[in-house]
Design a protein around this motif. Structure first.
Motif, PDB file in Angstrom:
ATOM      1  N   PRO A  64       0.825  -1.213   0.000  1.00  0.00           N
ATOM      2  CA  PRO A  64       0.000   0.000   0.000  1.00  0.00           C
ATOM      3  C   PRO A  64       0.862   1.267   0.000  1.00  0.00           C
ATOM      4  O   PRO A  64       2.052   1.227   0.353  1.00  0.00           O
ATOM      5  N   GLY A  65       0.232   2.358  -0.413  1.00  0.00           N
ATOM      6  CA  GLY A  65       0.865   3.681  -0.268  1.00  0.00           C
ATOM      7  C   GLY A  65       2.161   3.875  -1.025  1.00  0.00           C
ATOM      8  O   GLY A  65       3.059   4.564  -0.553  1.00  0.00           O
ATOM      9  N   LYS A  66       2.240   3.317  -2.248  1.00  0.00           N
ATOM     10  CA  LYS A  66       3.518   3.412  -2.981  1.00  0.00           C
ATOM     11  C   LYS A  66       3.893   4.850  -3.330  1.00  0.00           C
ATOM     12  O   LYS A  66       5.056   5.210  -3.336  1.00  0.00           O
ATOM     13  N   LYS A  67       2.871   5.672  -3.624  1.00  0.00           N
ATOM     14  CA  LYS A  67       3.201   7.070  -3.978  1.00  0.00           C
ATOM     15  C   LYS A  67       3.655   7.845  -2.749  1.00  0.00           C
ATOM     16  O   LYS A  67       4.452   8.774  -2.856  1.00  0.00           O
ATOM     17  N   ILE A  68       3.142   7.443  -1.592  1.00  0.00           N
ATOM     18  CA  ILE A  68       3.604   8.115  -0.362  1.00  0.00           C
ATOM     19  C   ILE A  68       5.100   7.828  -0.196  1.00  0.00           C
ATOM     20  O   ILE A  68       5.887   8.710   0.159  1.00  0.00           O
ATOM     21  N   LEU A  69       5.483   6.595  -0.502  1.00  0.00           N
ATOM     22  CA  LEU A  69       6.880   6.191  -0.302  1.00  0.00           C
ATOM     23  C   LEU A  69       7.851   6.996  -1.164  1.00  0.00           C
ATOM     24  O   LEU A  69       8.952   7.325  -0.719  1.00  0.00           O
ATOM     25  N   ILE A  70       7.435   7.305  -2.410  1.00  0.00           N
ATOM     26  CA  ILE A  70       8.371   8.030  -3.284  1.00  0.00           C
ATOM     27  C   ILE A  70       8.191   9.545  -3.181  1.00  0.00           C
ATOM     28  O   ILE A  70       8.964  10.305  -3.752  1.00  0.00           O
ATOM     29  N   SER A  71       7.174   9.982  -2.445  1.00  0.00           N
ATOM     30  CA  SER A  71       6.851  11.411  -2.445  1.00  0.00           C
ATOM     31  C   SER A  71       7.921  12.224  -1.726  1.00  0.00           C
ATOM     32  O   SER A  71       8.636  11.696  -0.867  1.00  0.00           O
ATOM     33  N   GLY A  72       7.972  13.495  -2.115  1.00  0.00           N
ATOM     34  CA  GLY A  72       8.902  14.422  -1.444  1.00  0.00           C
ATOM     35  C   GLY A  72      10.327  13.886  -1.435  1.00  0.00           C
ATOM     36  O   GLY A  72      11.018  14.027  -0.431  1.00  0.00           O
ATOM     37  N   GLY A  73      10.742  13.266  -2.549  1.00  0.00           N
ATOM     38  CA  GLY A  73      12.096  12.733  -2.631  1.00  0.00           C
ATOM     39  C   GLY A  73      12.363  11.675  -1.560  1.00  0.00           C
ATOM     40  O   GLY A  73      13.478  11.529  -1.077  1.00  0.00           O
ATOM     41  N   GLY A  74      11.301  10.922  -1.183  1.00  0.00           N
ATOM     42  CA  GLY A  74      11.452   9.845  -0.196  1.00  0.00           C
ATOM     43  C   GLY A  74      11.231  10.308   1.232  1.00  0.00           C
ATOM     44  O   GLY A  74      11.288   9.505   2.167  1.00  0.00           O
ATOM     45  N   ARG A  75      10.943  11.622   1.410  1.00  0.00           N
ATOM     46  CA  ARG A  75      10.695  12.130   2.773  1.00  0.00           C
ATOM     47  C   ARG A  75       9.247  12.579   2.960  1.00  0.00           C
ATOM     48  O   ARG A  75       8.889  13.073   4.024  1.00  0.00           O
ATOM     49  N   CYS A  76       8.422  12.477   1.948  1.00  0.00           N
ATOM     50  CA  CYS A  76       6.989  12.778   2.002  1.00  0.00           C
ATOM     51  C   CYS A  76       6.678  14.175   2.560  1.00  0.00           C
ATOM     52  O   CYS A  76       6.725  14.405   3.765  1.00  0.00           O
ATOM     53  N   ASN A  77       6.345  15.047   1.656  1.00  0.00           N
ATOM     54  CA  ASN A  77       5.853  16.379   2.054  1.00  0.00           C
ATOM     55  C   ASN A  77       4.367  16.184   2.372  1.00  0.00           C
ATOM     56  O   ASN A  77       3.512  16.332   1.533  1.00  0.00           O
ATOM     57  N   PHE A  78       4.094  15.801   3.651  1.00  0.00           N
ATOM     58  CA  PHE A  78       2.786  15.223   3.969  1.00  0.00           C
ATOM     59  C   PHE A  78       1.662  16.234   4.152  1.00  0.00           C
ATOM     60  O   PHE A  78       0.489  15.872   4.107  1.00  0.00           O
ATOM     61  N   ILE A 135       1.935   8.768 -13.472  1.00  0.00           N
ATOM     62  CA  ILE A 135       2.972   7.747 -13.275  1.00  0.00           C
ATOM     63  C   ILE A 135       2.386   6.330 -13.415  1.00  0.00           C
ATOM     64  O   ILE A 135       2.321   5.551 -12.452  1.00  0.00           O
ATOM     65  N   PRO A 136       1.984   5.983 -14.649  1.00  0.00           N
ATOM     66  CA  PRO A 136       1.462   4.624 -14.876  1.00  0.00           C
ATOM     67  C   PRO A 136       2.476   3.549 -14.471  1.00  0.00           C
ATOM     68  O   PRO A 136       2.073   2.464 -14.033  1.00  0.00           O
ATOM     69  N   LYS A 137       3.780   3.874 -14.581  1.00  0.00           N
ATOM     70  CA  LYS A 137       4.809   2.884 -14.210  1.00  0.00           C
ATOM     71  C   LYS A 137       4.682   2.451 -12.749  1.00  0.00           C
ATOM     72  O   LYS A 137       5.124   1.376 -12.365  1.00  0.00           O
ATOM     73  N   MET A 138       4.066   3.337 -11.935  1.00  0.00           N
ATOM     74  CA  MET A 138       3.906   3.010 -10.511  1.00  0.00           C
ATOM     75  C   MET A 138       2.546   2.372 -10.230  1.00  0.00           C
ATOM     76  O   MET A 138       2.137   2.249  -9.079  1.00  0.00           O
ATOM     77  N   GLY A 139       1.803   2.044 -11.301  1.00  0.00           N
ATOM     78  CA  GLY A 139       0.544   1.333 -11.092  1.00  0.00           C
ATOM     79  C   GLY A 139      -0.688   2.212 -11.168  1.00  0.00           C
ATOM     80  O   GLY A 139      -1.780   1.758 -10.822  1.00  0.00           O
ATOM     81  N   ALA A 140      -0.529   3.470 -11.632  1.00  0.00           N
ATOM     82  CA  ALA A 140      -1.720   4.331 -11.760  1.00  0.00           C
ATOM     83  C   ALA A 140      -2.593   3.812 -12.896  1.00  0.00           C
ATOM     84  O   ALA A 140      -2.088   3.416 -13.953  1.00  0.00           O
ATOM     85  N   THR A 141      -3.892   3.777 -12.660  1.00  0.00           N
ATOM     86  CA  THR A 141      -4.832   3.360 -13.717  1.00  0.00           C
ATOM     87  C   THR A 141      -6.034   4.304 -13.695  1.00  0.00           C
ATOM     88  O   THR A 141      -6.221   5.054 -12.747  1.00  0.00           O
ATOM     89  N   GLY A 142      -6.851   4.190 -14.720  1.00  0.00           N
ATOM     90  CA  GLY A 142      -8.049   5.036 -14.785  1.00  0.00           C
ATOM     91  C   GLY A 142      -9.271   4.350 -14.185  1.00  0.00           C
ATOM     92  O   GLY A 142     -10.404   4.689 -14.532  1.00  0.00           O
ATOM     93  N   LEU A 143      -9.056   3.403 -13.249  1.00  0.00           N
ATOM     94  CA  LEU A 143     -10.190   2.609 -12.747  1.00  0.00           C
ATOM     95  C   LEU A 143     -11.294   3.481 -12.130  1.00  0.00           C
ATOM     96  O   LEU A 143     -12.481   3.278 -12.411  1.00  0.00           O
ATOM     97  N   ALA A 144     -10.926   4.443 -11.304  1.00  0.00           N
ATOM     98  CA  ALA A 144     -11.956   5.282 -10.659  1.00  0.00           C
ATOM     99  C   ALA A 144     -12.771   6.018 -11.722  1.00  0.00           C
ATOM    100  O   ALA A 144     -14.005   6.096 -11.627  1.00  0.00           O
TER     101      ALA A 144
END
Ligand code: FDA
Length: 391
Positions: free
Chosen positions: A38-52, A163-172
């Protein structure tokens, strides 16, 4: 167990938060994601430090066809609520700039915090789930390779197309369409610009040069850093303005923010007539940019050789450099997706579809997009939280 009170599709920022909020109210929540974690985009966000989040979060820092829509959720779950959760978990953080809060350590701490909160309230999280069907016989039925699950409420939290490479899809978006919810045409946001022809040649030569600037488009202006790249322009000021840019329209750059460039150049000519133009410009701009500008606009060897009108023309160009982007680097590089599920179709209090009781949409899937700087996560937390309160 196959029957739940709510099924949430997407265990990203918004989906995790909706699950926590509903779980705290005793709801039995199934949280499904196709990714292995879960939360893969959180992991890469903010250069790995998450600008939360952002200390200065306010509704006017979001782009949406309805600028008022985000107000309700943002006021009911604020940046201070999220900061409270981060403090409760003892995660050290700091303000980097402009109210942007980052973890001192890894973004993993934010995902771990959300997972701990979700586990504490009994959320059933299942990753690696391929969602093959979503139906509404009575309540909602979601089918994956693990079987069929039913619930009276379904939350679309699968994010946008970035970022489709990270698993983004148009499902919603697809599910929304199937239930006749309108969409605002999606497009990449917070994205670098590409250029063609002479501007591209110049930018390529300056690739890697960064400087403070003001990027403008229409009435919007962002004073932040910008960066020349081998395809055009990037950096925070450019990413910010890209969310307001429409294809075929120009942007304007002030490369000397806060400086009366014409007066400064004339004064330096009087004070140091023998100086080379590129030397004078390098006192105001990064050296490679100064050299390129001097070669293009001040082709004489000494300041004294240059008429004031040549200095004025260059000053005007440096203060308002109009450029026509050829396009953007697209979803492959866009931090967010503008547009998405039309807010007209949703309740601003609960994020529930007005015409489809029990169907909710949260986070980036919805036509609400924040500025760079923690605003997009704050929207994900806030929209997820208020939907969870209505599940
Ligand atoms: P999000 O994309 O987080 O989650 C969607 C979830 O749904 C994912 O877990 C995905 O696997 C899942 N999913 C997608 N399709 C599915 C399918 N078909 N079936 C099942 N599951 C599916 N924002 C910010 O405020 N501060 C920051 O520092 C950054 N930094 C940043 C860096 C980079 C590189 C990017 C790309 C983006 C950012 N952002 C950001 C933006 C931020 O990441 C984004 O706005 C939020 O993650 C949106 O949260 P959502 O939960 O809506 O979608």
């Amino acid at each position: 167990m196959t029957q739940f009170d709510a099924i949430i599709l997407g265990a990203g920022a918004a989906g995790l938060m909706a699950a926590i909020s509903a779980g705290r109210r005793g709801r039995r929540v199934l949280l499904l994601d196709h990714a292995e974690e879960p939360g893969k985009k959180i992991l890469i966000s903010g250069g790995g430090r998450c600008n939360f989040t952002n200390l200065h979060c306010a509704p006017d820092r979001f782009v949406s066809a309805n600028p008022h829509f985000a107000k309700s959720a943002l006021s009911r779950y604020t940046q201070h609520d999220f900061i409270g959760m981060v403090r409760k978990h003892g995660i050290p953080f700091h303000e980097k700039t402009l109210g942007q809060l980052f973890c001192d350590g890894s973004a993993r701490a934010i995902v771990a915090m959300l997972l701990a909160e979700a586990e504490a309230v009994g959320v059933d999280l299942r990753c690696g789930q391929r969602i093959s069907a979503v139906e509404k016989p009575d309540g909602f039925r979601v089918t994956t390779q693990s079987g069929a699950f039913t619930a009276p409420a379904l939350v679309l939290a699968t994010g946008g197309l970035s970022i489709p490479k990270m698993g983004a899809t148009g499902l919603a978006h697809e599910i929304a369409r199937r239930f006749s919810l309108p969409l605002v045409a999606p497009r990449p946001g917070l994205v670098p610009f590409t250029f063609q022809g002479a501007p591209l040649e110049l930018m390529r030569g300056l690739s890697g040069v960064a400087l403070p600037a003001i990027a403008r488009c229409g009435k919007r202006a962002f004073p932040e850093a910008m960066l020349f790249t081998h395809r055009g322009l990037s950096g925070p000021a450019i990413l910010q303005i890209s969310s307001y840019w429409q294809e075929g329209t120009p942007i304007a750059l002030d490369l000397l923010p806060g400086l009366d460039a014409a007066t400064v150049l004339r004064e330096r000519k009087r004070a140091r007539p023998k100086a080379e133009p590129k030397t004078i410009l390098a006192e105001l701009l990064p050296q490679r940019l100064a050299q390129a500008m001097a070669e293009a606009h001040l082709p004489l060897p000494r300041m004294a050789d240059l008429p004031d009108r040549a200095l004025d023309a260059l000053a005007a160009q440096l203060k308002r450099w109009e450029l026509l982007p050829a396009g953007t680097e697209g979803y492959a590089k866009a931090e967010v997706t503008l547009g998405g599920i039309d807010t007209d179709a949703l309740s601003s209090r609960s994020l529930e579809a007005k015409a489809v009781p029990g169907l909710f949409a949260v986070g980036e899937a919805v036509d609400v997009t924040g500025w760079l700087g923690g605003y997009n996560f704050q929207w994900a937390w806030a929209s997820g939280w208020v939907a969870g309160e209505a599940l």
